[in-house]
Scaffold this motif. Structure first.
Motif, PDB file in Angstrom:
ATOM      1  N   ILE A  76     -11.588  30.900  17.606  1.00  0.00           N
ATOM      2  CA  ILE A  76     -10.300  30.384  18.099  1.00  0.00           C
ATOM      3  C   ILE A  76      -9.512  29.422  17.033  1.00  0.00           C
ATOM      4  N   SER A  77     -10.846  28.753  16.828  1.00  0.00           N
ATOM      5  CA  SER A  77     -10.368  28.213  15.357  1.00  0.00           C
ATOM      6  C   SER A  77      -9.473  28.859  14.297  1.00  0.00           C
ATOM      7  N   ALA A  78      -9.594  30.270  13.924  1.00  0.00           N
ATOM      8  CA  ALA A  78      -8.706  31.130  12.745  1.00  0.00           C
ATOM      9  C   ALA A  78      -7.355  31.384  13.593  1.00  0.00           C
ATOM     10  N   ALA A  79      -7.130  31.613  15.043  1.00  0.00           N
ATOM     11  CA  ALA A  79      -6.865  31.679  15.768  1.00  0.00           C
ATOM     12  C   ALA A  79      -5.721  30.050  15.745  1.00  0.00           C
ATOM     13  N   THR A  80      -6.232  29.251  16.134  1.00  0.00           N
ATOM     14  CA  THR A  80      -5.702  27.963  16.391  1.00  0.00           C
ATOM     15  C   THR A  80      -4.382  27.695  14.663  1.00  0.00           C
ATOM     16  N   ILE A  81      -4.704  27.658  13.586  1.00  0.00           N
ATOM     17  CA  ILE A  81      -4.563  27.835  11.992  1.00  0.00           C
ATOM     18  C   ILE A  81      -3.329  29.000  11.792  1.00  0.00           C
ATOM     19  N   TRP A  82      -4.027  30.132  12.728  1.00  0.00           N
ATOM     20  CA  TRP A  82      -2.573  31.187  12.607  1.00  0.00           C
ATOM     21  C   TRP A  82      -1.791  31.031  13.211  1.00  0.00           C
ATOM     22  N   LEU A  83      -1.516  30.009  14.401  1.00  0.00           N
ATOM     23  CA  LEU A  83      -0.478  29.969  15.382  1.00  0.00           C
ATOM     24  C   LEU A  83       0.212  29.086  14.489  1.00  0.00           C
ATOM     25  N   VAL A  84      -0.010  28.305  13.277  1.00  0.00           N
ATOM     26  CA  VAL A  84       0.759  27.524  13.199  1.00  0.00           C
ATOM     27  C   VAL A  84       1.648  27.926  12.001  1.00  0.00           C
ATOM     28  N   ALA A  85       1.221  28.976  10.784  1.00  0.00           N
ATOM     29  CA  ALA A  85       1.628  29.540  10.191  1.00  0.00           C
ATOM     30  C   ALA A  85       3.124  30.211  11.222  1.00  0.00           C
TER      31      ALA A  85
ATOM     32  N   ASN B 282      -6.124  26.220  24.135  1.00  0.00           N
ATOM     33  CA  ASN B 282      -6.454  27.792  22.758  1.00  0.00           C
ATOM     34  C   ASN B 282      -8.087  27.791  23.410  1.00  0.00           C
ATOM     35  N   SER B 283      -8.217  27.151  24.166  1.00  0.00           N
ATOM     36  CA  SER B 283     -10.208  27.392  24.106  1.00  0.00           C
ATOM     37  C   SER B 283     -10.709  27.170  25.798  1.00  0.00           C
ATOM     38  N   PRO B 284     -11.887  27.757  26.303  1.00  0.00           N
ATOM     39  CA  PRO B 284     -12.161  27.357  27.491  1.00  0.00           C
ATOM     40  C   PRO B 284     -13.292  26.426  28.005  1.00  0.00           C
ATOM     41  N   SER B 285     -13.054  25.061  26.784  1.00  0.00           N
ATOM     42  CA  SER B 285     -13.222  24.147  27.331  1.00  0.00           C
ATOM     43  C   SER B 285     -13.610  22.345  26.593  1.00  0.00           C
ATOM     44  N   PRO B 286     -13.198  21.473  27.095  1.00  0.00           N
ATOM     45  CA  PRO B 286     -13.319  20.403  26.492  1.00  0.00           C
ATOM     46  C   PRO B 286     -13.968  20.523  24.481  1.00  0.00           C
ATOM     47  N   GLU B 287     -15.119  20.685  24.917  1.00  0.00           N
ATOM     48  CA  GLU B 287     -15.856  20.226  24.031  1.00  0.00           C
ATOM     49  C   GLU B 287     -15.737  21.389  22.874  1.00  0.00           C
ATOM     50  N   MET B 288     -15.460  22.773  23.054  1.00  0.00           N
ATOM     51  CA  MET B 288     -15.190  23.600  22.483  1.00  0.00           C
ATOM     52  C   MET B 288     -13.843  23.516  21.497  1.00  0.00           C
ATOM     53  N   THR B 289     -12.807  22.723  22.142  1.00  0.00           N
ATOM     54  CA  THR B 289     -11.354  22.304  21.860  1.00  0.00           C
ATOM     55  C   THR B 289     -11.507  21.111  20.516  1.00  0.00           C
ATOM     56  N   LEU B 290     -12.781  20.276  20.695  1.00  0.00           N
ATOM     57  CA  LEU B 290     -12.866  19.504  20.129  1.00  0.00           C
ATOM     58  C   LEU B 290     -13.310  19.711  18.696  1.00  0.00           C
ATOM     59  N   GLN B 291     -14.350  21.120  18.724  1.00  0.00           N
ATOM     60  CA  GLN B 291     -14.959  21.695  17.543  1.00  0.00           C
ATOM     61  C   GLN B 291     -13.879  22.065  16.564  1.00  0.00           C
ATOM     62  N   VAL B 292     -13.000  23.039  17.426  1.00  0.00           N
ATOM     63  CA  VAL B 292     -11.690  24.304  17.174  1.00  0.00           C
ATOM     64  C   VAL B 292     -10.737  23.218  16.778  1.00  0.00           C
ATOM     65  N   TYR B 293     -10.093  22.180  16.826  1.00  0.00           N
ATOM     66  CA  TYR B 293      -8.945  20.976  16.656  1.00  0.00           C
ATOM     67  C   TYR B 293      -9.571  20.582  14.495  1.00  0.00           C
ATOM     68  N   MET B 294     -11.187  20.200  15.180  1.00  0.00           N
ATOM     69  CA  MET B 294     -11.763  19.456  13.655  1.00  0.00           C
ATOM     70  C   MET B 294     -11.654  20.956  12.988  1.00  0.00           C
ATOM     71  N   ASN B 295     -11.948  22.018  12.859  1.00  0.00           N
ATOM     72  CA  ASN B 295     -12.039  23.252  12.162  1.00  0.00           C
ATOM     73  C   ASN B 295     -10.426  23.452  11.252  1.00  0.00           C
ATOM     74  N   ALA B 296      -9.826  23.645  12.805  1.00  0.00           N
ATOM     75  CA  ALA B 296      -8.783  23.685  12.216  1.00  0.00           C
ATOM     76  C   ALA B 296      -7.403  22.330  10.743  1.00  0.00           C
ATOM     77  N   GLY B 297      -8.089  21.339  11.529  1.00  0.00           N
ATOM     78  CA  GLY B 297      -7.838  19.847  11.003  1.00  0.00           C
ATOM     79  C   GLY B 297      -8.558  19.448   9.659  1.00  0.00           C
ATOM     80  N   LEU B 298      -9.840  19.998   9.507  1.00  0.00           N
ATOM     81  CA  LEU B 298     -11.025  20.346   8.025  1.00  0.00           C
ATOM     82  C   LEU B 298      -9.282  21.195   6.515  1.00  0.00           C
ATOM     83  N   MET B 299      -9.538  21.963   7.523  1.00  0.00           N
ATOM     84  CA  MET B 299      -8.993  23.106   7.020  1.00  0.00           C
ATOM     85  C   MET B 299      -7.090  23.263   6.181  1.00  0.00           C
ATOM     86  N   VAL B 300      -6.416  22.421   7.314  1.00  0.00           N
ATOM     87  CA  VAL B 300      -5.202  21.504   7.195  1.00  0.00           C
ATOM     88  C   VAL B 300      -5.559  20.814   5.786  1.00  0.00           C
TER      89      VAL B 300
END
Length: 460
Positions: free
Chosen positions: A357-366, A411-429
């Protein structure tokens, strides 16, 4: 300073429609896609088939956009070439590094972990180190030449499509289905509501990556014809194949069994073929994973090669192999970035979904950036020659932006995962932005958002 072409020759134009089609489907039909489709059916039932159609429409939106951009600016850098002309070099660097390189770092280790999980369930303890071995083998095969890559990719892609068709047709021909029925699908469509959009992310992930043919444009024969056709043909074929597999899963296996399984494609194949399905599942898993990695190791290095030519990366990335004319250093670099997390995170199956989901989120930005690029370039260069023009402009681009932003926010099934996904995506950006800001300002000595004139960009 001499360019890579003048020193070592140029990229060779040998890819036709068949090879481009194999590239387009190659990065898309991965094991995570099988999981997305079958879990989507398990969670949404008949609603998922509507979500699949919505995802197909959003896919055509980005296919139209990339087709126009690629043929307007036929450069190996792909999105970096389009973005530098539309909005400047810093966004161009961020779009490529965060939008494509980072998803590879997140998504491909997850794909390899899935492969190991499937093979371990079939042949316990036999393939514990297969992930990094696959990366090494495919890295060397890619360095051997684009013609060699194309032959390997054709084998993987077409074998995979045939395997999926066999599964789909077998599911439809079941004499005693254990899941739902066609009539229940039709009945379920009567109660369709806005909740179908929550399933669209699972369906849309199944169509990500058709634009990976664009970095190969300098190695494509008759690109004006073959680039758009390969993506559109791949989208249509994948819709049919996915619908068959989804229907096979719906008819053959109870929905709860699909939604609760971490490898639902194994559940489906076992239900269809019993113990004899082990070999089918193994072939499907290996070809899907190898096809995805093989495509990424061919296309992303071409993006980096194009960025090197445009001075957005060190010129090391422009080095071509003296015999095979492949960007060998870029291939080794990308393979290494994929291999490191594959080795370090090996065995941690619980992080697969978060990585995907982290990969998909950044891809969507592209994808959002690509649609913006087209709108900007239509206004800035209204009379410029375009071998392909997006139908119904600007509606596909506006719909694409709205759809992709919605998916980013849901983009994710739970608030906890959403936070981690945004952290991963945000770090890469953030990492990509810091690099881009420093490089553009002090190395390239340009303003961050200064668009490159299109004539100058085409000469680089």
């Amino acid at each position: 300073m001499k360019t890579a072409q003048s020193e070592q020759g140029a990229l060779k134009r040998i890819l036709g429609l068949r090879s481009l089609f194999a590239i387009a489907v190659g990065v898309v039909v991965a094991q995570v896609v099988f999981i997305s489709i079958l879990q989507g059916v398990g969670l949404g039932g008949s609603d998922f088939f509507v979500a699949l159609l919505v995802a197909f429409v959003l896919t055509l939106c980005y296919v139209f956009t990339f087709s126009e951009l690629a043929l307007m600016l036929p450069k190996a850098g792909s999105i970096s070439a389009y973005t530098e002309v539309a909005v400047g070099h810093m966004p161009a660097i961020v779009a490529t590094i965060a939008g494509y390189l980072a998803p590879a770092i997140f998504g491909l280790p997850a794909e390899l972990f899935l492969l190991e999980a499937v093979l371990d369930s079939l042949f316990p303890g036999s393939f514990t180190q297969i992930g990094w071995l696959i990366i090494l083998v495919l890295m060397f095969l890619n360095i051997l030449g684009v013609d060699f890559f194309a032959k390997v990719q054709n084998l993987f892609a077409y074998l995979m499509i045939v395997s999926l068709l066999v599964i789909g047709i077998a599911g439809l021909s079941q004499s005693e289905p254990q899941g739902g029925s066609v009539m229940s699908i039709l009945e379920g469509l009567k109660d369709l509501d806005i909740g179908v959009l929550s399933l669209t992310m699972l369906a849309l992930w199944s169509f990500f990556g058709l634009e990976f043919v664009c970095p190969m444009i300098e190695e494509t024969k008759n690109p004006s014809r073959n680039i758009p056709r390969s993506m559109i043909l791949a989208a249509v074929v994948l819709l049919v194949v996915y619908a068959l597999v989804a229907l096979a899963g719906y008819l053959t296996v109870p929905q709860t069994a699909l939604s609760e399984s971490e490898i639902p494609h194994a559940v489906l194949v076992t239900a269809l073929f019993g113990e004899s399905g082990k070999m089918i599942l193994a072939v499907l898993a290996v070809t899907a994973t190898c096809s995805t990695i093989n495509t990424v190791l061919a296309t992303i290095p071409r993006m980096l090669y194009g960025m090197g030519r445009n001075q957005q990366l060190p010129t090391l990335f422009t080095r071509l192999h003296p015999k095979t004319n492949t960007p060998w250093l870029a291939i080794v670099f990308v393979a290494s970035l994929i291999m490191i997390p594959t080795i370090l995170l090996g065995g941690q199956d619980d992080i697969i979904l978060t990585l995907v989901i982290s990969a998909a989120t950044i891809w969507l930005v592209a994808y959002v950036i690509s649609h913006i690029n087209l709108i900007v370039l239509r206004k800035r260069y209204p009379d410029y020659k375009r071998p392909f023009k997006s139908p119904w402009y600007p509606f596909p681009q506006i719909l694409g932006i709205i759809g992709m932003v919605y998916m980013i926010l849901n983009n994710s099934p739970s608030p906890e995962m959403t936070l981690q996904v945004y952290m991963n995506a945000g770090l890469m950006v953030l990492i990509a932005t810091i690099y881009a800001a420093i490089w553009v300002k002090f190395k390239m000595k340009k303003d961050w958002f200064e668009p490159e004139p299109i004539e100058k960009a085409l000469k680089s």
